[in-house]
Design an enzyme around this catalytic site. Sequence first.
Site, PDB file in Angstrom:
ATOM      1  N   CYS A 113      -1.168   4.348   6.008  1.00  0.00           N
ATOM      2  CA  CYS A 113      -2.611   4.441   6.471  1.00  0.00           C
ATOM      3  C   CYS A 113      -3.158   2.844   6.891  1.00  0.00           C
ATOM      4  O   CYS A 113      -2.343   2.233   7.962  1.00  0.00           O
ATOM      5  CB  CYS A 113      -3.624   4.985   5.424  1.00  0.00           C
ATOM      6  SG  CYS A 113      -4.904   5.178   6.434  1.00  0.00           S
ATOM      7  N   HIS A 221      -1.682   9.766   4.567  1.00  0.00           N
ATOM      8  CA  HIS A 221      -1.538   9.685   3.345  1.00  0.00           C
ATOM      9  C   HIS A 221      -0.573  10.524   2.482  1.00  0.00           C
ATOM     10  O   HIS A 221      -0.747  11.615   1.964  1.00  0.00           O
ATOM     11  CB  HIS A 221      -2.751   9.581   2.755  1.00  0.00           C
ATOM     12  CG  HIS A 221      -3.700   8.610   2.896  1.00  0.00           C
ATOM     13  ND1 HIS A 221      -3.823   7.516   2.005  1.00  0.00           N
ATOM     14  CD2 HIS A 221      -4.608   8.430   3.678  1.00  0.00           C
ATOM     15  CE1 HIS A 221      -4.625   6.660   2.503  1.00  0.00           C
ATOM     16  NE2 HIS A 221      -5.161   7.160   3.763  1.00  0.00           N
ATOM     17  N   GLU A 223       1.275   9.965  -0.038  1.00  0.00           N
ATOM     18  CA  GLU A 223       1.369   9.729  -1.265  1.00  0.00           C
ATOM     19  C   GLU A 223       0.469  10.936  -2.079  1.00  0.00           C
ATOM     20  O   GLU A 223       0.845  11.030  -3.258  1.00  0.00           O
ATOM     21  CB  GLU A 223       0.702   8.570  -1.869  1.00  0.00           C
ATOM     22  CG  GLU A 223      -0.778   8.049  -1.669  1.00  0.00           C
ATOM     23  CD  GLU A 223      -1.211   7.551  -0.233  1.00  0.00           C
ATOM     24  OE1 GLU A 223      -2.384   7.357  -0.109  1.00  0.00           O
ATOM     25  OE2 GLU A 223      -0.402   8.033   0.656  1.00  0.00           O
TER      26      GLU A 223
END
Length: 263
Positions: A113, A221, A223
């Site tokens: 990001c 994102h 993660e």
Amino acid sequence: MTRPLIGIIANHHVIDDRYPLHGTGRMNLEAVTQVAGGMPYIVPADPTLVSVEELMRTCDGFVLTGGRPNVHPEHYGEEPTEAHGAFDPARDAITLPLVRACVEAGLPILGLCRGFQEMNVAMGGTLHPEIRDLPGRDNHRMPPDGTLEEQFALRHVVSFCEGGVFHKLMGAREVMTNTLHGQGIKTPGPRVVIEGHAPDGTAEAIHIDGAPGFALAVQWHPEWKAAEDPVSRPLFSAFGEAARHWAAGHGPVSLRGAALKSA
């Protein structure tokens, strides 16, 4: 085997309007430990606390995390406007030279990001301050309400270039991703190769041309629940493989080498 030490770039926060800290989301720590197989090391993004030289000597790889403040447009030759939002000059002072140092040395680096945007700016690119204001573009910002599950839900397709690093890494030409960003790439840096796009044309996945080591970034994102997501797992696994190779003293793993081994 000792886990590679992965520097996770922190963001500056203030608790209760008075207590400053540098921190990162647990999801970043879990992605690094559970999927990349690394030892997470939270890096305060402030040049009065750490230096790029020290970080390069200490860590075996870096994750450039997301964050609310944006890269200051002075770094790509533009004047700030209200649309550019908040800034964090201290983070810029660490991450932008860190990207260039990692690319030159071949030390593994993964941008997420804001980290995606930092990699483009560090390599000479520019940013749009607000994607949703451009004709024909969608609103890529995080939904303002709802649970984390709803805010990080998969929202659009990303299409990869045929035969590129991401296509081989993911084993697919198209994947579904979340989207929680306001800015995006305007002009890619001279060595920034855009390999993935959202349906509205927004750049979503890049690699650095000619980098001797792992240098990838994505606008979404990954993660978020990385261990469970079929798109996030190969990305963090390949990054972890490159970091282990570096930690063992074997030097850089090329982007295509890492991708092919993880496909």
